[in-house]
Design a protein around this motif. Structure first.
Motif, PDB file in Angstrom:
ATOM      1  N   ALA A 131      33.238  47.496  40.628  1.00 32.47           N
ATOM      2  CA  ALA A 131      33.236  48.634  39.709  1.00 32.47           C
ATOM      3  C   ALA A 131      32.690  48.227  38.348  1.00 32.47           C
ATOM      4  O   ALA A 131      31.917  48.969  37.727  1.00 32.47           O
ATOM      5  N   LEU A 185      28.956  47.916  38.599  1.00 38.20           N
ATOM      6  CA  LEU A 185      28.336  49.243  38.667  1.00 38.20           C
ATOM      7  C   LEU A 185      28.356  49.935  37.308  1.00 38.20           C
ATOM      8  O   LEU A 185      27.379  50.568  36.910  1.00 38.20           O
ATOM      9  N   CYS A 186      29.465  49.780  36.586  1.00 36.15           N
ATOM     10  CA  CYS A 186      29.555  50.360  35.241  1.00 36.15           C
ATOM     11  C   CYS A 186      28.435  49.814  34.366  1.00 36.15           C
ATOM     12  O   CYS A 186      27.754  50.562  33.659  1.00 36.15           O
ATOM     13  N   THR A 216      35.447  51.528  32.688  1.00 36.30           N
ATOM     14  CA  THR A 216      35.281  52.931  33.113  1.00 36.30           C
ATOM     15  C   THR A 216      35.562  53.875  31.940  1.00 36.30           C
ATOM     16  O   THR A 216      34.926  54.917  31.824  1.00 36.30           O
ATOM     17  N   VAL A 269      29.997  57.287  44.374  1.00 36.26           N
ATOM     18  CA  VAL A 269      29.367  57.124  43.061  1.00 36.26           C
ATOM     19  C   VAL A 269      28.043  57.895  42.993  1.00 36.26           C
ATOM     20  O   VAL A 269      27.901  58.785  42.150  1.00 36.26           O
ATOM     21  N   ALA A 316      38.849  51.473  49.195  1.00 37.34           N
ATOM     22  CA  ALA A 316      37.529  50.895  49.405  1.00 37.34           C
ATOM     23  C   ALA A 316      37.577  49.765  50.421  1.00 37.34           C
ATOM     24  O   ALA A 316      36.553  49.356  50.946  1.00 37.34           O
ATOM     25  N   ILE A 332      37.119  45.154  44.536  1.00 38.32           N
ATOM     26  CA  ILE A 332      36.543  46.439  44.174  1.00 38.32           C
ATOM     27  C   ILE A 332      36.463  46.589  42.655  1.00 38.32           C
ATOM     28  O   ILE A 332      35.551  47.224  42.123  1.00 38.32           O
ATOM     29  N   LYS A 333      37.386  45.915  41.928  1.00 42.73           N
ATOM     30  CA  LYS A 333      37.352  46.009  40.470  1.00 42.73           C
ATOM     31  C   LYS A 333      36.107  45.311  39.922  1.00 42.73           C
ATOM     32  O   LYS A 333      35.495  45.780  38.969  1.00 42.73           O
ATOM     33  N   MET A 354      38.860  54.481  43.043  1.00 42.86           N
ATOM     34  CA  MET A 354      38.942  53.307  43.916  1.00 42.86           C
ATOM     35  C   MET A 354      39.772  52.193  43.311  1.00 42.86           C
ATOM     36  O   MET A 354      40.388  51.413  44.033  1.00 42.86           O
ATOM     37  N   ILE A 355      39.788  52.091  41.970  1.00 39.70           N
ATOM     38  CA  ILE A 355      40.542  50.981  41.371  1.00 39.70           C
ATOM     39  C   ILE A 355      41.889  51.436  40.837  1.00 39.70           C
ATOM     40  O   ILE A 355      42.744  50.616  40.533  1.00 39.70           O
ATOM     41  N   LEU A 370      32.522  54.164  48.113  1.00 36.12           N
ATOM     42  CA  LEU A 370      31.499  53.720  47.165  1.00 36.12           C
ATOM     43  C   LEU A 370      30.315  54.683  47.149  1.00 36.12           C
ATOM     44  O   LEU A 370      29.650  54.839  46.134  1.00 36.12           O
ATOM     45  N   LEU A 419      34.674  55.628  40.440  1.00 44.08           N
ATOM     46  CA  LEU A 419      35.144  54.239  40.350  1.00 44.08           C
ATOM     47  C   LEU A 419      36.649  54.198  40.105  1.00 44.08           C
ATOM     48  O   LEU A 419      37.372  53.392  40.698  1.00 44.08           O
TER      49      LEU A 419
END
Lengths: 356, 300
Positions: B154, B157-158, B28, B75, B133, B150-151, B219-220, B72, B216
């Protein structure tokens, strides 16, 4: 609350004459500089002779020298920093327990548990993480002193910077070192971050003590994770204190909720503010005079029981009679578990995070 | 300090935890830093409000989570909202300072950072928040290493977002225009590129990227109105280390910084975790200086 109650009961009897109490407020915007300015104004322009303390240690620290200068007594209820009580102030009195006592009782409790399990208190391993600010370091000093008393081993002693938003590295160490007790204090931010990451990293230390549980609303935000956490409090409504004004701690709790229905839980900050007013009423009656110096002397001789707990001031002005109590989060409820003579529920040990 | 290193030697499994935590959070950082590199490289604006854009994105996801929408969704919502917000900021503030000297844009974005933090504080309060999340947490190696799903999500998604931005810059007309403007703004204007629009788009794109990174992070990790500055500093460290227009460099520096921070916190203690960030910046700057000095001598 306290003023209304005292007035309702006929006011304060000073030397045979009944007086009603009245409070004059200004908003100090939680800025210490403003506190000092407004306090000068209260004393010089408004002619106030008796002062109730502001909120927080920082503003109280600013107020103490002012009342000292004018020799006007101040009973404060919201400044817990130890530094307030080692400067030789003679006019500042605090009804609450000082910050180094916040988590010291957790150490005593850990020792008790160790002995019950057939181990020595000195076998207990402690991991600590404190924010690097005056309040939290006071809390740390208290924990260190008590740990030393029992000969316990500090295996981890991390300090968290003010804007640290991640303590996973510290918690990884906790996992590796397997302490018997984890102690964390870092205001509401520290409590929320710790609760979140303790859950995420499945930290299974049998005993975890944390300050600011209520402020960080950890029972609503992280309900499963925080089950079994130990949280210190100045006061709880289940304690068995009693007085002539509110009857008991639970009587006070009911009275506040009846008057202010929006309160679901009565914070200890409210209770101690009321207690400060009761201390004044008591001291004024004993002094039998409205002379600030005589009232100060009466205050320093205070030895009374209130719904908030026993109040007796040390020469430095802090209240040494009232203990801090530890509450454990049990199924979302805060239950008093220590010291044992005030406990309403047995301690759950080892703690278990619940499923939800 | 040495005891902590001994722990890592005696129980190497904890290295995995530190590495994973570092990589996930580093991803992130890399995302937000890439946005900064874009704005810095194309517009020569050093955006000190970068971290506050990140935190804004975080609050969007958190707010949605509180209103019964899965965070989510934060995002895409943050990308759209922050793109629009970036445009407004460009038109009202950045456009006026872009051709002024360096300090004007630094001061303007610094002021913006303060205002944003205070507005978030007024709207949402000063407490630390986290968007839940609700994904399970995996336990590996007998619970010694934990990994929140969720990590992983993430991280993926990154990667996808970074890929999308790269493709956009390479293939689309606007991406080409941005790259042309970065190379030589005057030449680009001569060729008929509306550089004002390119600048507006670049700044908005940066805000959108930050928003996604922030969603993100909420959430993390945890968010708080005043955490923006530490994210800004990290972005600056990464871009300074990697340089502009160097996406692989930004990714490596971002991941590396995340890992270094976690190791720093473990070995030196939490109080030194952020020292590692600033310390790295210092080393990079000194090293750069040294390198340039050699270069200058070679030219002479």
């Amino acid at each position: 609350m306290g003023v209304d109650k005292v007035n309702e009961m006929g006011g304060v009897n000073v030397g045979g004459k009944k007086y009603k109490l009245e409070v004059k407020y200004y908003d100090d915007e939680s800025t210490p500089l403003r506190t000092a300015q407004l306090l000068e104004r209260l004393i010089n322009q408004d002619g106030v002779k008796f002062v109730l303390g502001p909120y927080s240690s920082a503003t109280t620290t600013a107020a103490a020298p002012v009342v000292e200068k004018y020799e006007i007594p101040m009973v404060e209820a919201e400044g817990a920093a130890r530094s307030l009580f080692n400067k030789g102030y003679k006019y500042t009195f605090a009804v609450l327990s000082t910050s180094e006592l916040y988590l010291a009782s957790a150490i005593g409790l850990a020792a008790e548990v160790a002995e019950k399990n057939g181990k020595k208190a000195s076998d207990v391993k402690i991991a600590m993480a404190f924010e690097n600010d005056p309040f939290s370091l006071d809390v740390r000093a208290g924990v260190l002193a008590d740990a030393e008393k029992y000969g316990m081993k500090i295996v981890l002693d991390d300090k968290m910077p003010r804007d640290l938003n991640d303590i996973s590295a510290t918690l990884t160490k906790v996992k590796a070192l397997k302490p018997d007790l984890l102690v964390i204090s870092g205001h509401n931010k520290g409590a929320a971050t710790a609760a979140r990451q303790i859950g995420e990293m499945k930290i299974d230390v049998p005993m975890i003590a944390l300050t600011h549980c209520e402020g960080a609303k950890i029972t609503t935000n992280f309900p499963g994770t925080v089950n079994g956490f130990l949280c210190p409090t100045q006061w709880a409504e289940t304690l068995t204190y009693s007085d002539k004004y509110f009857g008991s701690a639970s009587g006070y709790d009911k009275a506040v909720k009846a008057k202010f229905p929006s309160y679901k839980n009565v914070p200890y900050q409210t209770a101690q503010a009321t207690a400060a007013v009761l201390v004044y009423a008591d001291a004024l009656e004993r002094a039998g005079s409205l002379d600030p110096k005589k009232v100060r002397d009466a205050l320093s001789a205070t030895d009374m029981m209130t719904f908030y707990g026993p109040i007796k001031f040390a020469p430095e002005g802090n209240n040494t009679a009232k203990p801090m109590v530890l509450r454990q989060i049990q199924d979302g409820q805060y239950n008093v578990v220590a010291p044992s003579k005030y406990a309403s529920h047995p301690l759950q040990w080892p703690r278990k995070a619940s499923a939800n | 300090m040495f005891d902590n290193i001994m722990v890592l030697v005696a129980a190497p499994v904890f290295n995995i935890q530190l590495l994973l935590d570092g990589l996930f959070i580093g991803a992130t950082y890399a995302l937000a830093a890439y946005g900064l590199a874009l704005v810095w490289g194309v517009m020569n604006v050093k955006n000190l409000a970068q971290g506050d854009f990140v935190i804004m994105g975080g609050y969007i996801a958190w707010w949605l989570g509180n209103h019964g929408i899965h965070p989510l969704w934060g995002v895409p919502v943050a990308i759209v909202f922050m793109f629009g917000f970036g445009w407004v900021v460009y038109v009202t503030i950045i456009r006026r300072v872009i051709d002024k000297e360096l300090f004007t844009s630094l001061l303007a974005t610094f002021g913006l950072a303060i205002v944003l933090a205070q507005v978030l504080n007024l709207l949402f309060g000063p407490e630390v928040q986290t968007a839940n999340a609700g994904f399970p947490i995996l336990s590996l190696f007998d619970n010694a290493v934990t990994l929140a799903q969720i990590k992983i999500i993430a991280l993926i998604l990154c990667a996808l977002l970074a890929l999308a931005v790269v493709l956009f810059m390479k293939k689309s007309r606007m991406g080409q225009a941005i790259r042309a403007t970065a190379q030589d703004a005057r030449a680009a204007r001569v060729m008929g590129i509306d550089t004002d629009k390119v600048y507006a788009f670049t700044f908005s794109l940066n805000a959108a990227i930050c928003g996604a990174a922030g969603a993100l992070i909420s959430m993390i990790w945890v968010i708080q109105p005043f955490y923006g500055i530490s994210h800004s500093i990290r972005s600056f460290v990464i871009v300074t280390a990697a340089g502009f227009g160097n996406l692989p460099g930004v990714i490596m520096a971002g991941l590396g910084l995340g890992v270094m921070e976690n190791y720093g916190g473990f070995v030196l203690g939490a109080e030194f975790q952020q020292v590692v960030v600033v310390g790295l910046l210092l080393i990079v700057l000194v090293w750069r200086q040294f390198q340039q000095h050699k270069l200058r001598r070679a030219v002479i």
